[in-house]
Design a protein around this motif. Structure first.
Motif, mmCIF file in Angstrom:
data_model
loop_
_atom_site.group_PDB
_atom_site.id
_atom_site.type_symbol
_atom_site.label_atom_id
_atom_site.label_comp_id
_atom_site.label_asym_id
_atom_site.label_seq_id
_atom_site.Cartn_x
_atom_site.Cartn_y
_atom_site.Cartn_z
ATOM 1 N N SER A 51 0.888 -1.215 0.047
ATOM 2 C CA SER A 51 0.141 0.059 0.148
ATOM 3 C C SER A 51 0.933 1.384 -0.081
ATOM 4 O O SER A 51 1.802 1.315 0.650
ATOM 5 C CB SER A 51 -0.880 0.148 1.273
ATOM 6 O OG SER A 51 -1.586 1.139 1.530
ATOM 7 N N LEU B 54 -2.406 9.735 -10.604
ATOM 8 C CA LEU B 54 -2.660 8.915 -9.930
ATOM 9 C C LEU B 54 -2.822 9.726 -8.275
ATOM 10 O O LEU B 54 -1.777 10.793 -7.959
ATOM 11 C CB LEU B 54 -1.861 7.618 -8.978
ATOM 12 C CG LEU B 54 -1.681 6.642 -10.184
ATOM 13 C CD1 LEU B 54 -0.471 5.440 -9.638
ATOM 14 C CD2 LEU B 54 -2.949 5.713 -10.050
ATOM 15 N N ARG B 57 -4.245 6.641 -1.930
ATOM 16 C CA ARG B 57 -3.550 5.133 -1.412
ATOM 17 C C ARG B 57 -3.656 4.208 -2.830
ATOM 18 O O ARG B 57 -4.679 4.068 -3.341
ATOM 19 C CB ARG B 57 -4.600 4.563 -0.455
ATOM 20 C CG ARG B 57 -3.901 5.118 1.100
ATOM 21 C CD ARG B 57 -4.447 4.413 1.971
ATOM 22 N NE ARG B 57 -5.718 4.103 2.083
ATOM 23 C CZ ARG B 57 -6.347 3.239 2.731
ATOM 24 N NH1 ARG B 57 -5.471 2.321 3.256
ATOM 25 N NH2 ARG B 57 -7.405 2.925 2.630
ATOM 26 N N VAL B 58 -2.604 3.929 -3.130
ATOM 27 C CA VAL B 58 -2.811 2.772 -4.130
ATOM 28 C C VAL B 58 -2.116 1.720 -3.580
ATOM 29 O O VAL B 58 -1.168 1.571 -2.643
ATOM 30 C CB VAL B 58 -2.042 3.252 -5.444
ATOM 31 C CG1 VAL B 58 -2.688 4.805 -6.075
ATOM 32 C CG2 VAL B 58 -0.504 3.376 -5.286
ATOM 33 N N ALA B 94 -8.030 -3.086 -3.254
ATOM 34 C CA ALA B 94 -8.079 -2.094 -4.389
ATOM 35 C C ALA B 94 -8.552 -2.688 -5.672
ATOM 36 O O ALA B 94 -8.800 -3.676 -6.021
ATOM 37 C CB ALA B 94 -6.539 -1.753 -4.640
ATOM 38 N N ARG B 97 -6.275 -0.617 -11.842
ATOM 39 C CA ARG B 97 -6.328 0.183 -12.690
ATOM 40 C C ARG B 97 -5.005 0.134 -13.914
ATOM 41 O O ARG B 97 -5.920 -0.069 -15.156
ATOM 42 C CB ARG B 97 -6.167 1.484 -12.152
ATOM 43 C CG ARG B 97 -7.182 1.925 -11.066
ATOM 44 C CD ARG B 97 -7.288 3.436 -10.540
ATOM 45 N NE ARG B 97 -7.323 4.306 -11.641
ATOM 46 C CZ ARG B 97 -6.977 5.628 -11.490
ATOM 47 N NH1 ARG B 97 -6.446 6.247 -10.211
ATOM 48 N NH2 ARG B 97 -6.902 6.648 -12.607
ATOM 49 N N ILE B 155 -1.106 -1.783 -10.651
ATOM 50 C CA ILE B 155 -1.443 -0.667 -9.702
ATOM 51 C C ILE B 155 -2.979 -0.460 -9.533
ATOM 52 O O ILE B 155 -3.541 -0.579 -10.508
ATOM 53 C CB ILE B 155 -0.779 0.602 -10.041
ATOM 54 C CG1 ILE B 155 0.591 0.512 -10.339
ATOM 55 C CG2 ILE B 155 -1.055 1.964 -9.324
ATOM 56 C CD1 ILE B 155 1.203 1.921 -10.925
ATOM 57 N N SER B 157 -6.389 1.519 -7.238
ATOM 58 C CA SER B 157 -6.712 2.522 -6.379
ATOM 59 C C SER B 157 -7.440 1.676 -4.909
ATOM 60 O O SER B 157 -8.438 1.107 -5.156
ATOM 61 C CB SER B 157 -7.690 3.425 -6.850
ATOM 62 O OG SER B 157 -7.294 3.993 -7.939
#
Lengths: 345, 345
Positions: A51, B54, B57-58, B94, B97, B155, B157
């Motif tokens: 994260s 972006l 938090r990813v 998440a 993406r 990646i 979100s």
């Protein structure tokens, strides 16, 4: 039936198929300490992903490294796997921040080699100021891989002034190389089986991110394009850009910096340095008015001390790369045909 | 010497070493159209990385896929490579993406196979609503790889209400499985050389992201932990979490959902379903008060219709996984010893 028998003693010398099972042995591989040097808060979580907090424009890049041999003059596959992806991000105008790390290991790899590679990765990541935050290990049967392949993917923050895109390149722009060409490929070839010969040539593998960020601080969008000439060398990269822009790329042979020993070795090996891979070098396309200043900034950097203007973009020769030879002739420099140097990165 | 002779005609049927050279053949591989189906603005740039916007938090995750065989009932390595990484991101709470895509191809792979795999990747990415934005292709000599290995890194979100961390797990929490176990591993084993037998079992490979996001919309931080039991199966994942939390994980054999045909096949193959890989399944650790409601939400989903509460976290049996068998006994379920199913993902 569930397996609840006492745990067998495990060899810690050699990687076995079981080390990739996602079961005990993978867990035990962790516990042998082979990954210990990489430990940080992200990896300690042992989750499926990391994260991160990110804001703004980021670059995202990936490369798999299959270089043979694993250890070579000037570096090894671990260092290369960090620097290569850090540099791909730098070519987008980004400072590398986070890397993923994925191993495909052939059964039978000595754990000592894995340890040495991981230690190299750790050192290179420290030097490039990038965090390794997530990873994966797979093991394949003997003869179904080749010792170890490494994938790294990276996320970097793009410099606020960066505007690097091939569609910004125009006739009149200047082509600048950050240093000498052909060291990496020549170093690898010099130690390949059957080709060994005495030389002190070392791979140029190095992270370019910090230098690129300083150049962007000073030159911003006047730096229009960046590319690192790895596989296929300078000639291939120029041909790719020529193809994308439909402009001509004219370079002068006498201006292309190459170390004497590298040039001699290439001659011996029957290689054209223009097609030989580099791992610590970039080609920059710079606005004409800024070119001399950019070159000066670059030469002020330790990694840029051999930098040179090698040519310019022209509206003639659309889509082609033209070399002005030392004796004054002009010829088209094409794409590499076939494979000059397989498994070079 | 530079190569400026006329271009040789190339076979477009078989991948050769030259396709990985970074020179013409790689370029030509692009031009054969094998990657065309993946085209988008990011890939069309043909740069070293993709530029993304972006914020917040990813999650960042990576996996290399080495599954053998490449094509199996219910999916193929391409679909798996997309779903696997999408699911790793989902386990971080998440929505995927962006994906990177990296191939290590063994010389001799039929281009038709590559085309089929890429088409699968494209379809799976569409279904999971994730963009493939950057990539890499390497080719290794015959016998130095195994047809094709794929790395994807992703990646995603992170959901604003997600608070997924093993340190939030406490005694009393409830263990919920999203569906039937052991389909993926059993499907692969049923067609492995020498083990072929008649079955209609298909891999459960599927993207879990959209379902997880809907569950987080409704249940937020009451969903404390998520993990997909891939390699090593449910038993290994439970042992890992038990190890990290030092809590006990108690499950009831009769509550663990498994399809009858899969159970029978496992029996035939000598596999314990608890250790068999899954590719479209998650284990959730949920706050006790929310457990029934969470289960109901899950069962309302097409992918969650076989969901079940399988046990609970306890302060007894610290660091261990305890199975209550159908006949009422209790036993420790350990880590997988050795390799039950190599190259399963």
């Amino acid at each position: 039936m569930p397996v609840t028998c006492p745990l067998p003693a495990l060899s810690t010398d050699i990687i076995t198929l079981g080390h990739g099972s996602g079961g005990l042995l993978t867990h035990r591989l962790l516990e042998t300490g082979v990954f210990d040097i990489l430990r940080n808060d992200w990896l300690d979580q042992q989750h499926d992903g990391a994260s991160l907090e990110l804001n703004g424009r980021v670059a995202f890049s990936t490369d798999s490294y299959v270089i043979d041999p694993l250890f070579f003059p000037g570096g090894d596959i671990g260092e290369l796997a960090v620097n290569g992806t850090v540099n791909d991000l730098a070519m987008c105008g980004a400072a590398a921040r986070y890397l993923s790390l994925s191993f495909i290991i052939e059964e039978g790899l000595p754990v000592a080699d894995l340890r040495r590679i991981i230690s190299s990765i750790h050192k290179a990541a420290g030097l490039a100021q990038v965090h390794i935050v997530t990873g994966d290990t797979k093991v394949v049967e003997r003869g179904k891989g080749d010792k170890i392949f490494i994938n790294t993917s990276g996320i970097g923050s793009i410099h606020p002034q960066a505007a690097i895109h091939h569609n910004r390149i125009a006739a009149g722009d200047v082509l600048i190389l950050s240093g000498n060409i052909a060291a990496h490929g020549t170093a690898i070839m010099s130690i390949r089986k059957g080709l060994e010969f005495e030389t002190s040539i070392r791979s140029d593998t190095a992270p370019l991110g910090a230098m690129v960020i300083r150049l962007l601080d000073r030159w911003g969008s006047r730096l229009k394009f960046l590319r690192d000439p790895t596989r296929g060398g300078l000639a291939s990269v120029l041909n790719e850009i020529a193809g994308l822009t439909r402009l001509g790329f004219q370079i002068a042979e006498e201006r292309i910096p190459v170390e004497e020993e590298v040039e001699a070795a290439c001659e011996m090996l029957g290689l054209d340095p223009l097609y030989v891979a580099n791992e610590g070098l970039f080609l920059a396309v710079v606005q004409q008015e800024a070119a001399e200043g950019f070159l000066e900034s670059l030469r002020g950097e330790e990694q840029g001390r051999h930098a040179a203007i090698i040519g310019e973009v022209t509206s003639e020769y659309g889509g082609k790369v033209i070399l002005k030879s030392r004796i004054g002739g002009r010829r088209v420099v094409g794409f590499l045909i076939g494979e000059q140097l397989p498994r070079i990165c």
